[in-house]
Design an enzyme around this catalytic site. Sequence first.
Site, short mmCIF file in Angstrom:
data_model
loop_
_atom_site.label_atom_id
_atom_site.label_comp_id
_atom_site.label_asym_id
_atom_site.label_seq_id
_atom_site.Cartn_x
_atom_site.Cartn_y
_atom_site.Cartn_z
N ASP A 213 -4.07 35.62 38.35
CA ASP A 213 -5.29 34.92 38.77
C ASP A 213 -6.53 35.81 38.64
O ASP A 213 -7.57 35.49 39.20
CB ASP A 213 -5.15 34.44 40.21
CG ASP A 213 -4.81 35.58 41.17
OD1 ASP A 213 -4.77 36.75 40.73
OD2 ASP A 213 -4.57 35.31 42.36
N HIS B 103 -4.10 39.30 41.31
CA HIS B 103 -2.70 39.61 41.60
C HIS B 103 -1.93 39.82 40.30
O HIS B 103 -2.26 39.25 39.26
CB HIS B 103 -2.08 38.49 42.44
CG HIS B 103 -2.76 38.33 43.76
ND1 HIS B 103 -3.62 37.29 44.03
CD2 HIS B 103 -2.74 39.11 44.87
CE1 HIS B 103 -4.09 37.43 45.26
NE2 HIS B 103 -3.58 38.53 45.79
N SER C 236 -1.16 45.09 51.35
CA SER C 236 -1.75 43.75 51.35
C SER C 236 -1.03 42.84 50.36
O SER C 236 0.16 42.99 50.12
CB SER C 236 -3.24 43.86 51.05
OG SER C 236 -3.48 44.56 49.84
#
Length: 254
Positions: free
Chosen positions: A185, A188, A12
């Site tokens: 963030d 990530h 992902s």
Amino acid sequence: MNGRPVFVLFGSSIVQYSFSNGGWGATLADIYARKADIVLRGYIAWNSRRALQVMDKVFPKDSAVQPSLVVVYLGGNDSIAPHPSGLGPHVPLEEYIDNMRKIAEHLKSLSDKTRVIFLSCPPLNEELLRKSTSTALSEIVRTNETCRLYSEACISVSKEMDIKVVDLYNAIQKRDDWATACFTDGLHLSEEGSNIVVQEILTILKEAEWDPCLHWKAMPTEFVEDSPYDLVTSSGLSTINPSEWFYHRKISWE
């Protein structure tokens, strides 16, 4: 192009973003620049259910060239709390376990020399993540507790399937300042967080009793022979072979 080993990064957004901002994929590509081809197959917001649906397309069993290594990260999106609408990336824990088992089975079947490393869910900076989430999205409920559960499930499946695994949930938390240093963030990975991933992967590659060894120092360097077209030495009488120069790296990777 053929002949060089192929390493595929699959998963992902932590995979898709791994070539941005000093990411771990870009660092691996630099380390293996004359050793292997690093192929990116990362898809933001994907879960294990969606990844399982494309295994035959991304990793066809009849391909003439099979990867030497596949690094897989899935689970962070699976661990998001279910949305009342039934939409969204949530995958129940038991289904996630079954999906990861099937993904492992598929990858192991590609060839006798295809090696697999799973990355488990890293932790979160929940406060930073709440502040950085776009208002265009419905409320996304992510917690460190669910990350831990899915991380442990990934580790359990890896042991069951006899494949290597990086316990990112605990590896990242070894840093005292992990919550502020390791994320862009809250979710990530920053360059600091990515460096942890790189070191954990390299440690596995160095210690694994695989034939051939896939650690970068054990792999041949492409076009390593001396050449009159190399840089000329200060004496002006010969050239110097720069094939094994790594001066540009901020970190001396082992």
